[in-house]
Scaffold this active site. Structure first.
Site, mmCIF file in Angstrom:
data_model
loop_
_atom_site.group_PDB
_atom_site.id
_atom_site.type_symbol
_atom_site.label_atom_id
_atom_site.label_comp_id
_atom_site.label_asym_id
_atom_site.label_seq_id
_atom_site.Cartn_x
_atom_site.Cartn_y
_atom_site.Cartn_z
ATOM 1 N N ASN A 160 35.309 79.658 46.451
ATOM 2 C CA ASN A 160 35.716 80.181 47.744
ATOM 3 C C ASN A 160 35.246 81.621 47.868
ATOM 4 O OD1 ASN A 160 37.637 80.571 50.198
ATOM 5 N ND2 ASN A 160 38.234 82.184 48.779
ATOM 6 N N GLU A 161 34.612 81.927 48.982
ATOM 7 C CA GLU A 161 34.135 83.297 49.234
ATOM 8 C C GLU A 161 33.522 83.897 47.970
ATOM 9 O OE1 GLU A 161 37.114 85.633 51.270
ATOM 10 O OE2 GLU A 161 37.000 84.360 53.046
ATOM 11 N N GLU A 181 47.502 77.719 51.489
ATOM 12 C CA GLU A 181 47.230 78.555 50.322
ATOM 13 C C GLU A 181 48.547 79.159 49.856
ATOM 14 O OE1 GLU A 181 44.418 82.442 49.213
ATOM 15 O OE2 GLU A 181 44.472 81.655 51.242
ATOM 16 N N TYR A 224 36.787 85.370 61.138
ATOM 17 C CA TYR A 224 38.033 85.859 61.713
ATOM 18 C C TYR A 224 37.721 86.864 62.817
ATOM 19 C CZ TYR A 224 40.476 83.842 57.704
ATOM 20 O OH TYR A 224 40.982 82.975 56.760
ATOM 21 N N GLN A 236 46.151 79.883 59.034
ATOM 22 C CA GLN A 236 46.526 78.782 58.152
ATOM 23 C C GLN A 236 47.641 77.967 58.788
ATOM 24 O OE1 GLN A 236 47.212 79.717 54.028
ATOM 25 N NE2 GLN A 236 45.565 81.216 53.969
ATOM 26 N N GLU A 265 37.652 78.326 57.338
ATOM 27 C CA GLU A 265 38.609 79.399 57.657
ATOM 28 C C GLU A 265 38.208 79.992 58.992
ATOM 29 O OE1 GLU A 265 39.652 82.366 54.749
ATOM 30 O OE2 GLU A 265 39.413 80.962 53.068
#
Length: 553
Positions: free
Chosen positions: A216-217, A59, A289, A402, A352
């Site tokens: 995304n999200e 990204e 996460y 990432q 992710e």
């Protein structure tokens, strides 16, 4: 009735099992006395491990693209048409299967047209992450120069042998622009004006992009939609998109963490027009996460984080405990998906994942969200990849967040400096699982007990995964115990061993990490296994990730 696991244990001494001898590449004393066992069931395949679960994520965030992937064709840093040469070489080694781009949150502020055409005529745009940048960050991180766009990303994928996974902007671009992006990438040479535009840039043949993220999200930075609102947008964006002979796999923006309601309400709205609508979805994204090391004191996103390099033993176990939550998330969302998709045609795409610490460990000052991975993060990554391996029928793709100069990065780079992190080495070790048949494997080992601020806590002693590739068995094992090796007998039903090797990643210091100046502090060590007969066990060193590669007759 005797239980299945007990039956296997009672039968272990019979001729149907082969017990592996121990060769200890890292000698240690004080092993846990209670017996540990690993039982690999060759006759119980769980399915094929998709190589795509070993995917990555890039990204335009901090130093990921500019300075990480892209150095420019005129740079003194060795490069291939502007792409960092050493990065290309390392990614070829790990057989990187798929790369996600351009985000992340950046995707839903990105106009793909800004990143095509002559480089000197591309516009500069405000980066989504501007508000997080500091004075130390270079201009290319704050204002996207668009020197790295679709063409350059596809070139990067081709150089490393990966498939591209493009994430479309649903928040701020209309569905027509998604349609046109597919047209630019996939329409045959000479067929459309956009195909001519692609050819003018030196790419006459179509890119053949299969994987497309639709936003995304979308519950947050990607549009702040409700699940129902986003489902309507998903149907609209994916309706009648031209294929040009290339299968298109659309990935829907899914839940964050254990937000089961998003999964349920999204699918409920999708099938409102009929169950056939499920066929338009290849995968449902899941983001997770591990970040809260406050031990229950706060749920504040910033206050709950702790340091990437300075941590105690409890923090070591706490982040691994959070990483281990991935298994329950996969099972939980899979159950909800089954309420609407009984055949489970839609798979999970964990695009992710990783640990997220507070700022302060950056290898390059000014690189926002960059952190320096340690041995702890190597074990976190190993146990996560093992989790994916154990659920091949559920997880079709995953993308570590990432790739470089960011969170759980495989690599760190700045100008002409470069190093492989412990996480990168784990991906190199685990690449051997790609495409193999996942095997049901039973780990029996005493739990680790520790004090969590005056209260007892525990974590599993050994865990991992196994896969079979013709006559080769790959077994990966994580020993999270910070001080004790684990002696384990490894049983394989109905097999005769021919040869084998053991590759181990560990260090006597749990904080150990690689830097630009000391690039090989944490590196894998490989030794041959010597089979002499008898019922000896393999010793897994403390704080280690181990890969056993066994040739079977």
């Amino acid at each position: 009735m005797i239980g299945r696991r007990q039956f296997i244990r009672n039968s272990a001494a019979g001729a149907g099992y082969l017990w592996l001898n121990r060769v200890a590449p890292f000698a240690a004393t004080g092993a846990v006395a209670d017996e540990s066992r690993i039982e690999v069931l060759l006759g119980e395949s769980l399915g094929t491990i998709s190589p795509n679960i070993y995917g990555h994520f890039t990204e335009n965030l901090g130093g990921v693209i500019y300075d990480g992937v892209w150095v420019g064709e005129k740079s003194k840093v060795p490069n291939i048409n502007g792409i960092r040469k050493e990065l290309v070489e390392e990614m070829r080694k790990i057989k990187a299967p798929v790369i996600r781009y351009p985000g992340g949150c950046f995707a839903d502020s990105y106009d793909w047209r800004d990143g095509i055409g002559p480089a000197d005529k591309r516009p500069r745009r405000t980066n989504f992450w501007l508000q997080e940048e500091t004075a130390a960050g270079p201009a290319s991180h704050k204002y996207d120069p668009n020197q790295f766009g679709t063409n350059e990303f596809i070139q990067f994928c081709k150089l490393i042998g990966s498939q591209p996974y493009l994430a479309a902007n649903v928040r701020s671009l209309p569905a027509a622009e998604f349609y046109r992006w597919v047209e630019y990438c996939n329409s045959p040479a000479g067929s459309t004006t956009l195909a001519d535009t692609r050819a003018a840039a030196g790419y006459s043949e179509p890119f053949g992009v299969q994987y497309w993220g639709v936003g995304n999200e979308s519950w947050g930075c990607g549009g702040n939609f409700t699940a129902q609102e986003y489902a309507v947008e998903f149907r609209r964006y994916t309706a009648w998109v031209p294929k040009y002979g290339q299968p298109l796999s659309f990935i829907a923006s899914g839940s964050n963490d254990d937000k089961w309601d998003w999964t349920r309400e999204f699918l409920q709205e999708i099938v409102r027009k009929g169950p056939g609508e499920l066929r338009s979805i290849y995968g449902l994204a899941l983001h997770y996460y591990a970040w809260n090391l406050s031990r229950g004191r706060t749920n504040d996103w910033n206050e709950g984080k702790d340091d990437a390099l300075k941590f105690d033993v409890v923090d070591w176990y706490e982040i691994l405990r959070q990483g281990d939550v991935m298994e329950s998330l996969i099972k939980g969302h899979w159950l909800v998906m089954g309420e609407f998709d009984r055949e489970h045609s839609v798979k999970l795409v964990v695009d992710e994942w990783g640990p997220w610490y507070r700022k302060g460990s950056e290898a390059t000052p000014g690189d926002i969200l960059e952190q320096t991975p340690t041995l702890r993060d190597a074990l976190f990554s190993g146990l996560t990849l093992d989790t994916f391996n154990r659920h091949p029928e559920k997880v079709a793709m995953a993308n570590c967040a990432q790739l470089i100069n960011c969170l759980n990065s495989l690599y760190l780079a700045h100008e002409d400096k470069f190093c492989v992190t412990p996480v990168g080495h784990v991906f190199g070790m685990y690449a051997a699982h790609q495409g193999g048949q996942a095997l049901r494997t039973i780990f029996s080992s005493p739990a680790i007990n520790y004090d969590r601020d005056g209260k007892p806590a525990s974590f599993w002693g050994l865990n991992g995964s196994a896969s079979l590739h013709d006559k080769e068995l790959v077994l990966t094992v994580v020993n999270p115990d910070v001080s004790a090796p684990r002696e384990a007998k490894i049983g394989i039903r109905g097999a005769t061993l021919k040869s084998g090797t053991a590759t181990t990643l560990t260090n006597s210091d749990i904080h150990a990490h690689n830097t630009f100046d000391q690039r090989e502090v944490v590196t894998p060590q490989t030794k041959s296994l010597d089979f002499h007969g008898g019922n000896l066990a393999y010793s897994f060193p403390p704080a280690s990730v181990t890969k056993l590669t066994l040739s079977l007759e």
